[in-house]
Design a protein around this motif. Structure first.
Motif, short mmCIF file in Angstrom:
data_model
loop_
_atom_site.label_atom_id
_atom_site.label_comp_id
_atom_site.label_asym_id
_atom_site.label_seq_id
_atom_site.Cartn_x
_atom_site.Cartn_y
_atom_site.Cartn_z
N TYR A 66 0.89 -0.98 0.12
CA TYR A 66 0.09 0.05 -0.08
C TYR A 66 0.94 1.18 -0.04
CZ TYR A 66 -3.79 -3.08 1.46
OH TYR A 66 -4.69 -3.89 1.51
N VAL A 67 0.42 2.34 -0.67
CA VAL A 67 1.09 3.52 -0.84
C VAL A 67 0.26 4.60 -0.20
CG1 VAL A 67 2.69 5.07 -2.13
CG2 VAL A 67 2.88 2.49 -2.31
N PRO A 68 0.13 5.03 0.79
CA PRO A 68 -1.04 6.04 1.33
C PRO A 68 -0.43 7.35 1.08
CG PRO A 68 0.37 5.14 3.14
CD PRO A 68 0.82 4.29 1.92
N GLN A 69 -1.42 8.37 0.99
CA GLN A 69 -0.95 9.79 1.08
C GLN A 69 -0.02 10.05 2.15
OE1 GLN A 69 -1.55 11.50 -1.82
NE2 GLN A 69 -2.13 9.59 -2.60
N PRO A 70 0.75 11.14 2.07
CA PRO A 70 1.40 11.48 3.21
C PRO A 70 0.50 11.94 4.51
CG PRO A 70 2.28 12.39 1.23
CD PRO A 70 1.18 11.45 0.97
N THR A 71 0.98 11.29 5.77
CA THR A 71 0.22 11.71 6.97
C THR A 71 -1.04 11.02 6.77
OG1 THR A 71 -0.99 13.93 6.20
CG2 THR A 71 1.61 13.91 6.96
N GLU A 72 -1.56 10.18 5.99
CA GLU A 72 -2.66 9.41 6.04
C GLU A 72 -2.73 7.90 6.34
OE1 GLU A 72 -5.81 10.93 5.79
OE2 GLU A 72 -4.85 12.97 5.58
N PRO A 73 -3.49 7.39 6.93
CA PRO A 73 -3.50 5.79 7.28
C PRO A 73 -3.84 5.41 5.77
CG PRO A 73 -5.38 6.79 8.18
CD PRO A 73 -4.74 7.93 7.82
N SER A 74 -3.11 4.05 5.66
CA SER A 74 -3.30 3.57 4.32
C SER A 74 -5.11 3.00 4.31
CB SER A 74 -2.62 2.45 4.01
OG SER A 74 -2.63 1.32 5.18
N LYS A 75 -5.69 2.74 3.21
CA LYS A 75 -6.82 2.38 2.96
C LYS A 75 -6.85 1.54 1.78
CE LYS A 75 -8.20 6.65 0.88
NZ LYS A 75 -6.72 7.44 1.05
#
Length: 120
Positions: A66-75
């Motif tokens: 998973y590659v989440p957005q910076p500062t965001e938890p992965s979804k």
């Protein structure tokens, strides 16, 4: 990462742990080519798979990245790759070879396992 049958791993800038070193030795012993360059996430579609190595987990295949957005938890929408490893693939082969190498150099301590202790 494994790309076209070659293990790609950073040559420097990573923790050169015991299991990583052992994995590189296993590759040399069994003729598995190694490239000492970090794999690129931009080429992830070409990866046959990847794994982490650690003393507690030995060589553990990674099933999803998973590659989440910076500062965001992965979804779920952040998943960029998923692997269903075949038993005869190189990642599973390396997993087996590393375990075999560790067993071959280990000494049994004669201490009962938790399961054996609970059965008494």
């Amino acid at each position: 990462a494994v790309i076209d049958g070659v293990l790609w791993t950073a040559g420097d800038g990573v923790l050169e742990g015991t299991v990583r070193r052992l994995t590189l030795e296993v590759c040399e012993k069994h003729g598995i080519p190694v490239t000492l360059k970090p794999p690129s996430l931009s080429d992830i579609k070409d990866w046959e798979g990847c794994f982490i190595s650690s003393t507690s987990r030995l060589l553990l295949p990674v099933d999803e990245i998973y590659v989440p957005q910076p500062t965001e938890p992965s979804k779920e929408g952040d998943k960029v790759m998923e692997w269903n490893y075949k038993d005869d693939g190189i990642v599973r082969k390396l997993e087996r070879l590393v375990k075999e190498e560790i067993r071959a150099h280990s000494t049994e301590m004669g201490i009962p396992t938790l399961t054996e202790s609970l059965e008494k």
